[in-house]
Write an enzyme that holds these catalytic residues in place. Structure first.
Site, PDB file in Angstrom:
ATOM      1  N   ALA A  47       0.821  -1.213   0.000  1.00  0.00           N
ATOM      2  CA  ALA A  47       0.000   0.000   0.000  1.00  0.00           C
ATOM      3  C   ALA A  47       0.851   1.258   0.000  1.00  0.00           C
ATOM      4  O   ALA A  47       0.364   2.347  -0.359  1.00  0.00           O
ATOM      5  CB  ALA A  47      -0.917  -0.005   1.225  1.00  0.00           C
ATOM      6  N   LYS A  48       2.113   1.149   0.393  1.00  0.00           N
ATOM      7  CA  LYS A  48       2.968   2.324   0.513  1.00  0.00           C
ATOM      8  C   LYS A  48       3.323   2.941  -0.840  1.00  0.00           C
ATOM      9  O   LYS A  48       3.785   4.090  -0.894  1.00  0.00           O
ATOM     10  CB  LYS A  48       4.241   1.975   1.287  1.00  0.00           C
ATOM     11  CG  LYS A  48       3.990   1.544   2.731  1.00  0.00           C
ATOM     12  CD  LYS A  48       3.315   2.631   3.552  1.00  0.00           C
ATOM     13  CE  LYS A  48       3.229   2.231   5.019  1.00  0.00           C
ATOM     14  NZ  LYS A  48       2.630   3.301   5.857  1.00  0.00           N
ATOM     15  N   ASP A  49       3.119   2.199  -1.927  1.00  0.00           N
ATOM     16  CA  ASP A  49       3.310   2.791  -3.254  1.00  0.00           C
ATOM     17  C   ASP A  49       2.454   4.040  -3.409  1.00  0.00           C
ATOM     18  O   ASP A  49       2.860   5.025  -4.028  1.00  0.00           O
ATOM     19  CB  ASP A  49       2.906   1.805  -4.351  1.00  0.00           C
ATOM     20  CG  ASP A  49       3.937   0.733  -4.608  1.00  0.00           C
ATOM     21  OD1 ASP A  49       4.952   0.684  -3.887  1.00  0.00           O
ATOM     22  OD2 ASP A  49       3.724  -0.079  -5.529  1.00  0.00           O
ATOM     23  N   THR A  79       7.553   1.448   2.919  1.00  0.00           N
ATOM     24  CA  THR A  79       7.582   2.812   2.388  1.00  0.00           C
ATOM     25  C   THR A  79       8.925   3.072   1.715  1.00  0.00           C
ATOM     26  O   THR A  79       8.993   3.700   0.650  1.00  0.00           O
ATOM     27  CB  THR A  79       7.353   3.846   3.500  1.00  0.00           C
ATOM     28  OG1 THR A  79       6.111   3.572   4.139  1.00  0.00           O
ATOM     29  CG2 THR A  79       7.313   5.261   2.938  1.00  0.00           C
TER      30      THR A  79
END
Length: 353
Positions: A47-49, A79
């Protein structure tokens, strides 16, 4: 070459629009409908993309980031990988201060992506000069032309998910979502997603997942940071020993805590039952779902979305390693159907990675 809608300019075009996948076997005894938002389908496998691309492009738009600059960030791994990936495409140098709790797989991946990596001890106070927060701050001050992302205290962390993850889930469920279950580390994912969902339907219930050894749950309940809550734990990217301003506690209805051991085995159970090879925090989120089900949180009308933040390949030397699991003293319980963990918190000190 003619324009082809099936050809992407680079990997950054693939960020977002991750699938919702129905959970079947692992929730077969639960009332309601259960869907996993599988963020491993992002090109950087987490999800950090979303926040890496959004924050960097906002910094470019506002003139903070310019050609030749260096990006500095504090990270538990995911991240950092996403920032390193975006930096490669956009031509920035990347320096990362990483918690030693991060798996060796994650640290090796960061270096493979060209990042300069500083591994900092996990079990120190946030204001200790050796903590990854303070190391990143020091590097930023020392490196001319550097920009510090500072995801823990950056409002753009929330905004990125308000503009992407929230709308995606609302559209994918056709507005029928009743509950969101998501882990809380920096808090950007749960806060931004929750803000959007509640703007569409204030009755959507938002449940955050925290770790034993973290201050987040108690702070939500009391609005006071209790140092007695803090002790070492093993789950990466979940919970904190400080209060991130990128967490909007007002949009979260309640938090539930999970243990290292139960989360590790539940991650393995997701892989073996659903064929989804997910990471440690995904196991934590699913473990929370089990506990909530045991507490009769859901009924036959519930449409529950749980966010699985990253891919299992980043934990091959940890939760998917029998040797590591044995080293942690995790007993091999086959059912992994642990529900009574609120009173079984483990307090063993973990070894440095």
């Amino acid at each position: 070459m003619t324009e082809n809608k099936n050809v992407y300019n680079n990997v950054l075009d693939l960020i977002g629009k991750t699938p919702l996948i129905k959970l079947n076997k692992i929730t077969s005894s639960f009332k309601g409908n259960y869907l996993a938002k599988v963020e491993a389908f992002n090109p950087g496998h987490s999800a950090k993309d979303r926040i890496a691309l959004y924050i960097i492009e906002e910094a470019e738009r506002k003139g903070y980031l310019k050609p030749g600059n260096t990006i500095v960030e504090t990270t538990s791994g995911n991240t950092g990988f996403s920032i390193a990936m975006v930096s490669i495409i956009k031509g920035y140098k990347c320096i990362l201060a990483v918690s030693s709790k991060s798996s060796p797989d994650k640290i090796d991946m960061l270096r493979a992506m060209g990042a300069e990596v500083y591994v900092c001890p996990a079990n120190v106070a946030a204001d200790d000069p050796k903590s990854y927060y303070k190391v990143a701050e020091r590097i930023h001050k020392e490196r001319k032309g550097s920009v510090y992302i500072n995801q823990y205290f950056n409002a753009l962390n929330i905004e990125a998910h308000f503009k992407t993850t929230g709308p995606e889930i609302w559209e994918q469920t056709e507005g029928k979502i009743t509950h969101l279950v998501a882990c809380s580390g920096t808090g950007g994912t749960i806060s931004g997603t929750a803000k959007y969902l509640k703007s569409q339907n204030p009755n959507v219930k938002i449940i955050g997942v925290d770790a034993f050894g973290s201050v987040i749950k108690k702070y939500h309940e009391t609005r006071e940071l209790d140092p007695k809550e803090i002790y070492p734990y093993k789950i990466e990217g979940l919970g904190k020993n400080l209060i991130p301003s990128s967490t909007d506690f007002d949009v979260v209805d309640k938090f539930i805590k999970v243990t290292d051991e139960a989360s590790a085995y539940t991650a393995r159970e997701i892989a073996s039952s659903e064929g989804l090879f997910v990471g440690y925090t995904s196991g934590a989120a699913m473990q929370a779902l089990k506990q909530l089900n045991a507490q009769n949180e859901f009924d036959s009308n519930s449409n529950v979305v749980v966010i699985f933040p990253d891919h299992g390949s980043r934990y091959m030397s940890k939760i998917y390693s029998d040797k590591w699991m044995n080293t942690q003293g995790f007993s091999d319980f086959k059912s992994t159907n642990i529900t009574d963990v609120e009173n079984s918190c483990e307090t063993k000190v973990c070894a440095e990675v």
